[in-house]
Design an enzyme around this catalytic site. Structure first.
Site, mmCIF file in Angstrom:
data_model
loop_
_atom_site.group_PDB
_atom_site.id
_atom_site.type_symbol
_atom_site.label_atom_id
_atom_site.label_comp_id
_atom_site.label_asym_id
_atom_site.label_seq_id
_atom_site.Cartn_x
_atom_site.Cartn_y
_atom_site.Cartn_z
ATOM 1 N N MET A 20 26.312 -31.657 -20.256
ATOM 2 C CA MET A 20 26.628 -32.672 -19.428
ATOM 3 C C MET A 20 26.150 -33.939 -19.370
ATOM 4 O O MET A 20 24.864 -34.096 -19.547
ATOM 5 C CB MET A 20 26.167 -31.973 -17.994
ATOM 6 C CG MET A 20 27.001 -30.780 -17.601
ATOM 7 S SD MET A 20 26.170 -29.917 -16.274
ATOM 8 C CE MET A 20 24.970 -29.095 -16.840
ATOM 9 N N MET A 21 27.087 -35.060 -19.645
ATOM 10 C CA MET A 21 26.692 -36.400 -19.577
ATOM 11 C C MET A 21 25.676 -36.832 -18.546
ATOM 12 O O MET A 21 25.945 -36.561 -17.369
ATOM 13 C CB MET A 21 27.793 -37.099 -19.915
ATOM 14 C CG MET A 21 28.671 -37.040 -21.151
ATOM 15 S SD MET A 21 27.782 -37.129 -22.756
ATOM 16 C CE MET A 21 27.466 -39.020 -22.502
ATOM 17 N N CYS A 102 36.393 -33.000 -23.492
ATOM 18 C CA CYS A 102 35.969 -34.088 -22.413
ATOM 19 C C CYS A 102 37.392 -34.851 -22.100
ATOM 20 O O CYS A 102 38.000 -35.317 -23.058
ATOM 21 C CB CYS A 102 34.865 -35.024 -23.102
ATOM 22 S SG CYS A 102 34.591 -36.310 -21.954
ATOM 23 N N ASN A 213 33.685 -20.791 -19.407
ATOM 24 C CA ASN A 213 33.088 -21.856 -18.713
ATOM 25 C C ASN A 213 34.256 -22.152 -17.761
ATOM 26 O O ASN A 213 35.220 -22.317 -17.813
ATOM 27 C CB ASN A 213 32.816 -22.990 -19.924
ATOM 28 C CG ASN A 213 32.398 -24.346 -19.098
ATOM 29 O OD1 ASN A 213 32.976 -25.197 -19.395
ATOM 30 N ND2 ASN A 213 31.395 -24.207 -18.474
ATOM 31 N N GLY A 235 27.784 -24.779 -15.946
ATOM 32 C CA GLY A 235 27.556 -25.988 -15.787
ATOM 33 C C GLY A 235 26.554 -26.417 -14.752
ATOM 34 O O GLY A 235 25.613 -26.441 -14.626
#
Length: 338
Positions: A20-21, A102, A213, A235
């Site tokens: 996760m950015m 993404c 996910n 996440g």
């Protein structure tokens, strides 16, 4: 070249924390590891350009305690991906993952992320190049579809094309990505979850390691998914409620760690990072969720998010402040239980 060293180097079942950015930084990963020794941790996505043309140590350095750890790469040039994969192996990473999920405009413009699902042959070329460069596992994280490619059959074609390289592990986000019209945040929430597509993929390709996910928040949900697939990637819930990682320890019959003991283990790391010059706020933001769902959660967040917590320059004063926050939270929890 077939990626002979398979993914089962980690303890079964495979549970991962998603890349996760701005969130899965090395500070968060160190914290997350204290909850559970078996979950697989991912870096933020790092582009090949940032590694090759930028500050490689800043992007690749990690704490040895983070193992097992996966570097997620963003890119579409097979040679550059091979170069970065070799660097990752030399740096000590356990696995490498290629981002094909993404949906942001910024990465699309650089031919990175979910847009690559439209080019399965290119993804296969990238994976083959990465595999030829290393001996550690290389795998793919992708969506179930994008834009006009939303059918199960199109996803299966993508997986089959990439699997011809010898890649056997696919992490599947169970939502399509709408690259035209939705923001990255909306792409995590608006398209409906289609878990059944991921289950069907495992049924149709039983020899592949399929990890699911998307929207998974509890131990019960994790167990349900594990009845259908090989692994589960969690996440945002693992970030906002990190104690979930401790609760997942029951999958390996692990004892439940105490939240306050976890923070005691975290304090020397925080002290070290502050001594290196890291601002306190970039560390404390990752530990705000420690008491999520408990009566003291708000007290804890308030104590760490106050103005003083962000501006302390003195290391000892900062540690004292965190210890005081722990004491106030502990007292509040004790009173709430009476």
């Amino acid at each position: 070249m077939t990626n002979i060293k398979n993914i089962e180097t980690t303890k079964s079942p495979r549970i991962s924390v998603a890349p996760m950015m701005d969130w899965t930084t090395k500070d968060y990963r160190y914290f997350a590891r204290l909850f559970n020794p078996n979950v697989v941790l991912y870096t933020e996505m790092v582009t090949t350009g940032a590694i090759i043309h930028g500050d490689a140590p800043r992007h690749l350095n990690f704490n040895q305690q983070e193992h097992p750890i996966v570097l997620q790469l963003g890119g579409s040039d097979p040679k550059e991906l091979a170069t970065c994969s070799k660097m990752a192996q030399d740096w000590g990473y356990d696995e490498i993952n290629l981002n094909v999920g993404c949906p942001s405009d910024r990465v699309q413009n650089n031919k990175i992320g979910a847009c690559l699902m439209a080019e399965p042959e290119l993804v296969a070329e990238c994976i083959a190049s990465m595999q030829n460069a290393v001996q550690i596992p290389v795998h793919v994280k992708h969506r179930i579809g994008i834009d006009d490619m939303q059918s199960y059959e199109e996803m299966l074609h993508f997986v089959d094309t990439v699997a011809q390289t010898g890649c056997t592990h696919f992490v599947v986000h169970a939502r399509i990505a709408l690259l035209k019209g939705l923001s990255p945040k909306e792409n995590r929430e608006v398209p409906p979850l289609r878990y059944e597509d991921v289950y069907r993929l495992k049924q149709d390709r039983p020899h592949l390691f399929i990890e699911i996910n998307g929207g998974i928040k509890t131990v019960a949900e994790t167990k349900t998914h594990l009845e259908h697939v090989d692994g589960v990637m969690i996440g945002r819930e693992a970030y906002h409620n990190p104690y979930l990682l401790a609760e997942l320890g029951e999958l390996w019959n692990l004892d439940m760690p105490d939240r306050f003991e976890i923070m005691q283990q975290m304090l020397p790391y925080i002290q070290q990072r502050l001594a290196e010059g890291a601002p306190l706020s970039i560390i404390t933001r990752h530990i705000l969720g420690l008491f999520q769902n408990l009566p003291g959660a708000r007290k804890w967040r308030q104590a760490l998010s106050g103005g003083n917590a962000k501006t302390f320059a003195d290391v000892e004063q900062a540690i004292d402040n965190i210890q005081a926050a722990m004491k106030r939270t502990e007292d509040y929890l004790r009173e709430a239980q009476l």
